[in-house]
Design a protein around this motif. Structure first.
Motif, PDB file in Angstrom:
ATOM      1  N   TRP A   1       0.840  -1.200   0.000  1.00 14.75           N
ATOM      2  CA  TRP A   1       0.000   0.000   0.000  1.00 14.75           C
ATOM      3  C   TRP A   1       0.874   1.249   0.000  1.00 14.75           C
ATOM      4  O   TRP A   1       0.609   2.210  -0.726  1.00 14.75           O
ATOM      5  CB  TRP A   1      -0.938   0.017   1.212  1.00 14.75           C
ATOM      6  CG  TRP A   1      -2.224  -0.724   0.995  1.00 14.75           C
ATOM      7  CD1 TRP A   1      -2.618  -1.872   1.602  1.00 14.75           C
ATOM      8  CD2 TRP A   1      -3.289  -0.362   0.110  1.00 14.75           C
ATOM      9  NE1 TRP A   1      -3.848  -2.252   1.148  1.00 14.75           N
ATOM     10  CE2 TRP A   1      -4.296  -1.337   0.229  1.00 14.75           C
ATOM     11  CE3 TRP A   1      -3.485   0.691  -0.777  1.00 14.75           C
ATOM     12  CZ2 TRP A   1      -5.475  -1.290  -0.498  1.00 14.75           C
ATOM     13  CZ3 TRP A   1      -4.669   0.741  -1.504  1.00 14.75           C
ATOM     14  CH2 TRP A   1      -5.643  -0.240  -1.360  1.00 14.75           C
ATOM     15  N   ARG A   2       1.907   1.235   0.816  1.00 17.21           N
ATOM     16  CA  ARG A   2       2.796   2.402   0.891  1.00 17.21           C
ATOM     17  C   ARG A   2       3.455   2.652  -0.466  1.00 17.21           C
ATOM     18  O   ARG A   2       3.529   3.791  -0.925  1.00 17.21           O
ATOM     19  CB  ARG A   2       3.849   2.184   1.980  1.00 17.21           C
ATOM     20  CG  ARG A   2       4.847   3.327   2.072  1.00 17.21           C
ATOM     21  CD  ARG A   2       5.789   3.200   3.229  1.00 17.21           C
ATOM     22  NE  ARG A   2       6.568   1.971   3.171  1.00 17.21           N
ATOM     23  CZ  ARG A   2       7.389   1.570   4.128  1.00 17.21           C
ATOM     24  NH1 ARG A   2       7.535   2.280   5.220  1.00 17.21           N
ATOM     25  NH2 ARG A   2       8.067   0.455   4.010  1.00 17.21           N
ATOM     26  N   GLU A   3       3.925   1.592  -1.104  1.00 16.20           N
ATOM     27  CA  GLU A   3       4.560   1.739  -2.419  1.00 16.20           C
ATOM     28  C   GLU A   3       3.588   2.312  -3.439  1.00 16.20           C
ATOM     29  O   GLU A   3       3.957   3.165  -4.244  1.00 16.20           O
ATOM     30  CB  GLU A   3       5.090   0.384  -2.899  1.00 16.20           C
ATOM     31  CG  GLU A   3       6.313  -0.090  -2.146  1.00 16.20           C
ATOM     32  CD  GLU A   3       6.681  -1.525  -2.475  1.00 16.20           C
ATOM     33  OE1 GLU A   3       6.120  -2.095  -3.439  1.00 16.20           O
ATOM     34  OE2 GLU A   3       7.519  -2.087  -1.758  1.00 16.20           O
TER      35      GLU A   3
ATOM     36  N   GLN B   1      -6.259  12.906   3.130  1.00 16.74           N
ATOM     37  CA  GLN B   1      -5.438  14.105   2.962  1.00 16.74           C
ATOM     38  C   GLN B   1      -4.086  13.932   3.661  1.00 16.74           C
ATOM     39  O   GLN B   1      -3.038  14.267   3.113  1.00 16.74           O
ATOM     40  CB  GLN B   1      -6.180  15.315   3.519  1.00 16.74           C
ATOM     41  CG  GLN B   1      -5.537  16.628   3.162  1.00 16.74           C
ATOM     42  CD  GLN B   1      -6.426  17.799   3.555  1.00 16.74           C
ATOM     43  OE1 GLN B   1      -7.491  17.624   4.125  1.00 16.74           O
ATOM     44  NE2 GLN B   1      -5.970  18.998   3.239  1.00 16.74           N
ATOM     45  N   ARG B   2      -4.124  13.369   4.866  1.00 16.06           N
ATOM     46  CA  ARG B   2      -2.869  13.122   5.603  1.00 16.06           C
ATOM     47  C   ARG B   2      -2.008  12.096   4.861  1.00 16.06           C
ATOM     48  O   ARG B   2      -0.796  12.263   4.746  1.00 16.06           O
ATOM     49  CB  ARG B   2      -3.180  12.645   7.019  1.00 16.06           C
ATOM     50  CG  ARG B   2      -1.934  12.250   7.802  1.00 16.06           C
ATOM     51  CD  ARG B   2      -2.167  12.246   9.295  1.00 16.06           C
ATOM     52  NE  ARG B   2      -1.099  11.628  10.048  1.00 16.06           N
ATOM     53  CZ  ARG B   2       0.114  12.140  10.214  1.00 16.06           C
ATOM     54  NH1 ARG B   2       0.418  13.294   9.666  1.00 16.06           N
ATOM     55  NH2 ARG B   2       1.028  11.507  10.927  1.00 16.06           N
ATOM     56  N   LEU B   3      -2.652  11.046   4.364  1.00 14.17           N
ATOM     57  CA  LEU B   3      -1.906  10.026   3.623  1.00 14.17           C
ATOM     58  C   LEU B   3      -1.258  10.620   2.371  1.00 14.17           C
ATOM     59  O   LEU B   3      -0.108  10.314   2.057  1.00 14.17           O
ATOM     60  CB  LEU B   3      -2.826   8.864   3.237  1.00 14.17           C
ATOM     61  CG  LEU B   3      -3.279   7.955   4.377  1.00 14.17           C
ATOM     62  CD1 LEU B   3      -4.335   6.982   3.884  1.00 14.17           C
ATOM     63  CD2 LEU B   3      -2.102   7.207   4.971  1.00 14.17           C
ATOM     64  N   ARG B   4      -1.996  11.469   1.670  1.00 12.57           N
ATOM     65  CA  ARG B   4      -1.464  12.099   0.459  1.00 12.57           C
ATOM     66  C   ARG B   4      -0.251  12.961   0.810  1.00 12.57           C
ATOM     67  O   ARG B   4       0.779  12.912   0.136  1.00 12.57           O
ATOM     68  CB  ARG B   4      -2.540  12.951  -0.220  1.00 12.57           C
ATOM     69  CG  ARG B   4      -2.082  13.550  -1.539  1.00 12.57           C
ATOM     70  CD  ARG B   4      -3.148  14.403  -2.221  1.00 12.57           C
ATOM     71  NE  ARG B   4      -4.349  13.638  -2.509  1.00 12.57           N
ATOM     72  CZ  ARG B   4      -5.563  13.914  -2.012  1.00 12.57           C
ATOM     73  NH1 ARG B   4      -5.740  14.927  -1.199  1.00 12.57           N
ATOM     74  NH2 ARG B   4      -6.598  13.177  -2.340  1.00 12.57           N
ATOM     75  N   ALA B   5      -0.364  13.725   1.897  1.00  9.62           N
ATOM     76  CA  ALA B   5       0.744  14.597   2.305  1.00  9.62           C
ATOM     77  C   ALA B   5       1.966  13.768   2.717  1.00  9.62           C
ATOM     78  O   ALA B   5       3.100  14.091   2.344  1.00  9.62           O
ATOM     79  CB  ALA B   5       0.300  15.494   3.454  1.00  9.62           C
ATOM     80  N   LEU B   6       1.729  12.700   3.482  1.00 11.26           N
ATOM     81  CA  LEU B   6       2.848  11.847   3.905  1.00 11.26           C
ATOM     82  C   LEU B   6       3.518  11.190   2.700  1.00 11.26           C
ATOM     83  O   LEU B   6       4.750  11.106   2.632  1.00 11.26           O
ATOM     84  CB  LEU B   6       2.365  10.781   4.892  1.00 11.26           C
ATOM     85  CG  LEU B   6       2.036  11.265   6.304  1.00 11.26           C
ATOM     86  CD1 LEU B   6       1.374  10.156   7.106  1.00 11.26           C
ATOM     87  CD2 LEU B   6       3.295  11.750   7.010  1.00 11.26           C
ATOM     88  N   ALA B   7       2.714  10.725   1.757  1.00 13.02           N
ATOM     89  CA  ALA B   7       3.270  10.081   0.562  1.00 13.02           C
ATOM     90  C   ALA B   7       4.084  11.088  -0.254  1.00 13.02           C
ATOM     91  O   ALA B   7       5.184  10.781  -0.720  1.00 13.02           O
ATOM     92  CB  ALA B   7       2.152   9.481  -0.280  1.00 13.02           C
TER      93      ALA B   7
ATOM     94  N   ARG C   1       8.387   6.437   7.062  1.00 18.63           N
ATOM     95  CA  ARG C   1       8.013   5.659   8.248  1.00 18.63           C
ATOM     96  C   ARG C   1       6.648   6.089   8.778  1.00 18.63           C
ATOM     97  O   ARG C   1       5.838   5.256   9.193  1.00 18.63           O
ATOM     98  CB  ARG C   1       9.066   5.824   9.337  1.00 18.63           C
ATOM     99  CG  ARG C   1      10.374   5.156   9.001  1.00 18.63           C
ATOM    100  CD  ARG C   1      11.362   5.277  10.147  1.00 18.63           C
ATOM    101  NE  ARG C   1      12.662   4.786   9.742  1.00 18.63           N
ATOM    102  CZ  ARG C   1      13.784   5.478   9.830  1.00 18.63           C
ATOM    103  NH1 ARG C   1      13.775   6.696  10.342  1.00 18.63           N
ATOM    104  NH2 ARG C   1      14.917   4.951   9.438  1.00 18.63           N
ATOM    105  N   ALA C   2       6.410   7.386   8.784  1.00 17.17           N
ATOM    106  CA  ALA C   2       5.131   7.902   9.283  1.00 17.17           C
ATOM    107  C   ALA C   2       3.973   7.388   8.421  1.00 17.17           C
ATOM    108  O   ALA C   2       2.899   7.068   8.944  1.00 17.17           O
ATOM    109  CB  ALA C   2       5.148   9.422   9.306  1.00 17.17           C
TER     110      ALA C   2
END
Length: 182
Positions: free
Chosen positions: A110-112, A136-142, A159-160
Motif C-alpha cells: 500500500w505504501r509503495e 489528505q494526511r496520507l497524500r501529504a505523507l506520501a 516511516r510515518a
C-alpha cells in the motif's frame, strides 16, 4: 502353528521400523524447533526439566558433531513427552509469524502504491475499503516521502506513512496479501 499366529499378531501390533524411524525424526525435528526458540517461549511451553536442560545445552553448542548428538538426545527425550501440545504451540507461533509477515508485506505494498505514479487511484481504493482513513494526511505523507527519497534525506515521512497505514488497516482484515494491489 499357534506360535506363528502369535508372532504375526505381535508384528502387526507394533509399527514397522520405517514408521518408528519417521516418528523419531519427526520428534527430532520438533526438538530442532525447540532449540531455535527464544528462552521466553521455551519457558511458556513448560517442558520437563531434563528436556529443557538438553535444549538449553544444545543452544550453547557450536560444534556440529556435538550438536548433532545433542539433537539425537533431545529426540530421544521427546519420546517420553506428549509432543502434540508442543507441536500445536509451535504451529500456532509459526502461523502467527507468517500472518504478521503477510500483513507487513500488505502494508508495504500500500505504501509503495501511495508513493508511485498511481497515487490517486490507490488513495481512492484505500478510501473505499477504509472509509475512516484520513486521505489528505496520507497524500501529504506520501508526497513528503517521495521528496525525502529524491533528496536523500532520512525517511521520516516514509516511516510515518507506514505507521498511519498500520492504524488504518486492521490486523485481521481477511484481505489476502496483494488483494486490491495491482
Amino acid at each position: 502353528m499357534e506360535e506363528n499366529l502369535a508372532d504375526n499378531s505381535e508384528r502387526e501390533a507394533r509399527p514397522s521400523k520405517t514408521k518408528r524411524k519417521k516418528e523419531m525424526h519427526a520428534l527430532q525435528n520438533i526438538g530442532e524447533s525447540l532449540v531455535r526458540l527464544d528462552s521466553r517461549r521455551l519457558i511458556e511451553l513448560g517442558l520437563p526439566d531434563t528436556l529443557m536442560e538438553a535444549v538449553l545445552e544444545a543452544k550453547r553448542m557450536s560444534k556440529h558433531g556435538a550438536l548433532r548428538r545433542q539433537m539425537q538426545l533431545i529426540g530421544k527425550l521427546m519420546r517420553d513427552v506428549d509432543a502434540e501440545p508442543i507441536r500445536k504451540k509451535l504451529d500456532l507461533w509459526g502461523n502467527s509469524s507468517a500472518e504478521s509477515t503477510a500483513r507487513l508485506h500488505q502494508l508495504e505494498r500500500w505504501r509503495e502504491r501511495l508513493m508511485a505514479d498511481q497515487q490517486m487511484q490507490a488513495l481512492s481504493e484505500l478510501g473505499q475499503k477504509y472509509p475512516d482513513a484520513d486521505l489528505q494526511r496520507l497524500r501529504a505523507l506520501a508526497r513528503n516521502a517521495v521528496k525525502e527519497k529524491l533528496a536523500n534525506k532520512p525517511p521520516k515521512s516514509f516511516r510515518a506513512l507506514f505507521q498511519e497505514l498500520q492504524k488504518i488497516i486492521p490486523a485481521a482484515t481477511g484481505e489476502r496479501p496483494g488483494e486490491g494491489i495491482d
